[in-house]
Enzyme design. Structure first.
Site, mmCIF file in Angstrom:
data_model
loop_
_atom_site.group_PDB
_atom_site.id
_atom_site.type_symbol
_atom_site.label_atom_id
_atom_site.label_comp_id
_atom_site.label_asym_id
_atom_site.label_seq_id
_atom_site.Cartn_x
_atom_site.Cartn_y
_atom_site.Cartn_z
ATOM 1 N N TYR A 1 0.500 -14.544 -12.395
ATOM 2 C CA TYR A 1 -0.574 -13.543 -12.274
ATOM 3 C C TYR A 1 -1.499 -13.906 -11.101
ATOM 4 O O TYR A 1 -1.850 -13.057 -10.274
ATOM 5 C CB TYR A 1 -1.354 -13.489 -13.587
ATOM 6 C CG TYR A 1 -2.658 -12.737 -13.533
ATOM 7 C CD1 TYR A 1 -2.688 -11.354 -13.639
ATOM 8 C CD2 TYR A 1 -3.876 -13.414 -13.381
ATOM 9 C CE1 TYR A 1 -3.897 -10.660 -13.603
ATOM 10 C CE2 TYR A 1 -5.083 -12.734 -13.347
ATOM 11 C CZ TYR A 1 -5.089 -11.358 -13.457
ATOM 12 O OH TYR A 1 -6.283 -10.682 -13.408
ATOM 13 N N SER B 1 -8.763 -10.861 -8.429
ATOM 14 C CA SER B 1 -9.206 -11.762 -9.506
ATOM 15 C C SER B 1 -9.650 -13.093 -8.917
ATOM 16 O O SER B 1 -9.124 -13.542 -7.883
ATOM 17 C CB SER B 1 -8.040 -12.014 -10.468
ATOM 18 O OG SER B 1 -8.392 -13.017 -11.413
HETATM 19 P P1 NAP Z 1 -7.203 -4.419 -19.735
HETATM 20 O O1 NAP Z 1 -8.394 -4.358 -20.612
HETATM 21 O O2 NAP Z 1 -5.946 -5.030 -20.236
HETATM 22 O O3 NAP Z 1 -6.908 -2.938 -19.191
HETATM 23 C C1 NAP Z 1 -5.813 -2.725 -18.342
HETATM 24 C C2 NAP Z 1 -5.841 -1.301 -17.834
HETATM 25 O O4 NAP Z 1 -4.743 -1.122 -16.925
HETATM 26 C C3 NAP Z 1 -5.630 -0.272 -18.937
HETATM 27 O O5 NAP Z 1 -6.330 0.904 -18.583
HETATM 28 C C4 NAP Z 1 -4.122 -0.015 -18.901
HETATM 29 O O6 NAP Z 1 -3.761 1.276 -19.412
HETATM 30 C C5 NAP Z 1 -3.868 -0.100 -17.409
HETATM 31 N N1 NAP Z 1 -2.508 -0.470 -17.038
HETATM 32 C C6 NAP Z 1 -1.839 -1.613 -17.342
HETATM 33 N N2 NAP Z 1 -0.609 -1.594 -16.801
HETATM 34 C C7 NAP Z 1 -0.499 -0.422 -16.128
HETATM 35 C C8 NAP Z 1 0.526 0.199 -15.387
HETATM 36 N N3 NAP Z 1 1.731 -0.377 -15.188
HETATM 37 N N4 NAP Z 1 0.296 1.420 -14.842
HETATM 38 C C9 NAP Z 1 -0.890 2.021 -15.031
HETATM 39 N N5 NAP Z 1 -1.901 1.512 -15.729
HETATM 40 C C10 NAP Z 1 -1.701 0.292 -16.276
HETATM 41 O O7 NAP Z 1 -7.540 -5.238 -18.395
HETATM 42 P P2 NAP Z 1 -8.920 -5.499 -17.637
HETATM 43 O O8 NAP Z 1 -9.409 -6.835 -18.024
HETATM 44 O O9 NAP Z 1 -9.804 -4.318 -17.730
HETATM 45 O O10 NAP Z 1 -8.359 -5.633 -16.156
HETATM 46 C C11 NAP Z 1 -8.492 -4.622 -15.175
HETATM 47 C C12 NAP Z 1 -8.219 -5.255 -13.829
HETATM 48 O O11 NAP Z 1 -9.138 -6.331 -13.633
HETATM 49 C C13 NAP Z 1 -6.818 -5.850 -13.703
HETATM 50 O O12 NAP Z 1 -6.325 -5.630 -12.406
HETATM 51 C C14 NAP Z 1 -7.061 -7.344 -13.924
HETATM 52 O O13 NAP Z 1 -6.074 -8.124 -13.322
HETATM 53 C C15 NAP Z 1 -8.414 -7.499 -13.293
HETATM 54 N N6 NAP Z 1 -9.151 -8.688 -13.748
HETATM 55 C C16 NAP Z 1 -9.568 -8.834 -15.030
HETATM 56 C C17 NAP Z 1 -10.271 -9.971 -15.389
HETATM 57 C C18 NAP Z 1 -10.817 -10.202 -16.761
HETATM 58 O O14 NAP Z 1 -11.383 -11.287 -17.009
HETATM 59 N N7 NAP Z 1 -10.697 -9.259 -17.675
HETATM 60 C C19 NAP Z 1 -10.547 -10.959 -14.433
HETATM 61 C C20 NAP Z 1 -10.088 -10.777 -13.146
HETATM 62 C C21 NAP Z 1 -9.402 -9.645 -12.800
HETATM 63 P P3 NAP Z 1 -3.582 1.522 -21.029
HETATM 64 O O15 NAP Z 1 -4.979 1.473 -21.608
HETATM 65 O O16 NAP Z 1 -2.962 2.874 -21.145
HETATM 66 O O17 NAP Z 1 -2.709 0.420 -21.533
#
Ligand code: NAP
Length: 248
Positions: free
Chosen positions: A157, A143
């Site tokens: 985080y 991130s």
């Molecule tokens: P999200 O929409 O909240 O989706 C999270 C995903 O991770 C879902 O598929 C969830 O499964 C799964 N998950 C959560 N906890 C888990 C666990 N303990 N074991 C297995 N699967 C798990 O998040 P996102 O924004 O797509 O983020 C994805 C990645 O990008 C993360 O690593 C996050 O830190 C990173 N990121 C996001 C942003 C942003 O702006 N969105 C920015 C920087 C980095 P379920 O659907 O079954 O709950």
């Protein structure tokens, strides 16, 4: 040979986008989810309707036995892993340090750091030449918070993503002789449910006027970088990061 790629957290958000893109590029895609089975099955259905191959499996990356079972299931199905996208991640409602406690911090570290490391371990056990594997590529979803620190929002985080970055640097050197490349993408302000999990669904709308590009990003823009890092087009790239945060 057909590429087999596992994307953790592929049910929605950022993980869903590379699942669709990689399947369209010919990968056999396995996507894992934590609890939202229906969303994960929808992604699989969308891939199959476009002629791709995909499978959804439940796994909690913070739980070692669950991670083992996930990879064992791939073995059982004779799916030799060539790519891993360590995407599953979580955060908790925005908080200053005065209100953090060990249970919260450990929950974040267990998913974001331990989970990433455990999945990388299982992938290396299967990809490494010294174990009879054919090499492969790992992309960890870090991130922009690792660089920015997320003050007053989620420093826990951000620290977990700093650990992911350091893991990439060490692991890339450790497994390069085994034919495995390890890289990271550092998204920021991507339009997903994660901001609601942080207690502010409208976070991107609030900050976008302060971003150099004056907008948040879309999951497909992150997927492009992930797909490139996994591909042969990035064959001499390891221990590197691509920042996808609109210039921040
Ligand atoms: P999200 O929409 O909240 O989706 C999270 C995903 O991770 C879902 O598929 C969830 O499964 C799964 N998950 C959560 N906890 C888990 C666990 N303990 N074991 C297995 N699967 C798990 O998040 P996102 O924004 O797509 O983020 C994805 C990645 O990008 C993360 O690593 C996050 O830190 C990173 N990121 C996001 C942003 C942003 O702006 N969105 C920015 C920087 C980095 P379920 O659907 O079954 O709950």
């Amino acid at each position: 040979m057909e590429k087999v790629t596992l994307i953790t957290g592929g049910s929605r958000g950022i993980g869903r986008a590379p699942a669709l893109q990689l399947a369209a590029e010919g990968h056999w895609v396995c996507l894992s989810y934590l609890s939202r089975r229906e969303l994960a099955e929808n992604v699989v259905e969308e891939i199959r309707q476009q002629g791709g191959k995909a499978l959804a499996l439940q796994a909690d990356v913070a739980d070692e036995s669950s991670v083992r079972a996930l990879f064992t299931e791939l073995d059982r199905r004779r799916l030799p892993l060539s790519g891993l996208v360590n995407n599953a991640g979580m955060l908790l409602p925005q908080s200053s340090i005065e209100h953090l406690d060990a249970a919260r911090v450990n929950a974040i570290l267990a998913t974001n750091v331990t989970g990433t490391l455990l999945c990388a371990r299982e992938a290396v056990r299967r990809m490494a030449r010294r174990h009879g594997g054919s090499g492969g590529a790992i992309v960890n979803v870090s991130s922009a918070a690792a660089r920015l620190g997320a003050p007053h929002e989620y420093i826990d985080y951000a620290a977990s993503k700093g650990a992911v970055d350091t893991l990439i640097l060490g692991l890339a050197k450790e497994v390069a002789p085994q034919g495995i490349r390890v890289n990271g993408v550092r998204p920021g302000f991507i339009d997903t449910d994660m901001h609601a999990a942080g207690g502010e669904p409208g976070r991107i709308a609030r900050v976008q006027s302060t971003l150099p590009m004056r907008r948040g990003g879309q999951p497909r823009e992150v997927a492009e970088a992930i797909a490139w890092l996994l591909s042969a087009r990035a064959s001499y790239v390891t221990g590197s990061f691509i920042d996808l945060a609109g210039g921040v």
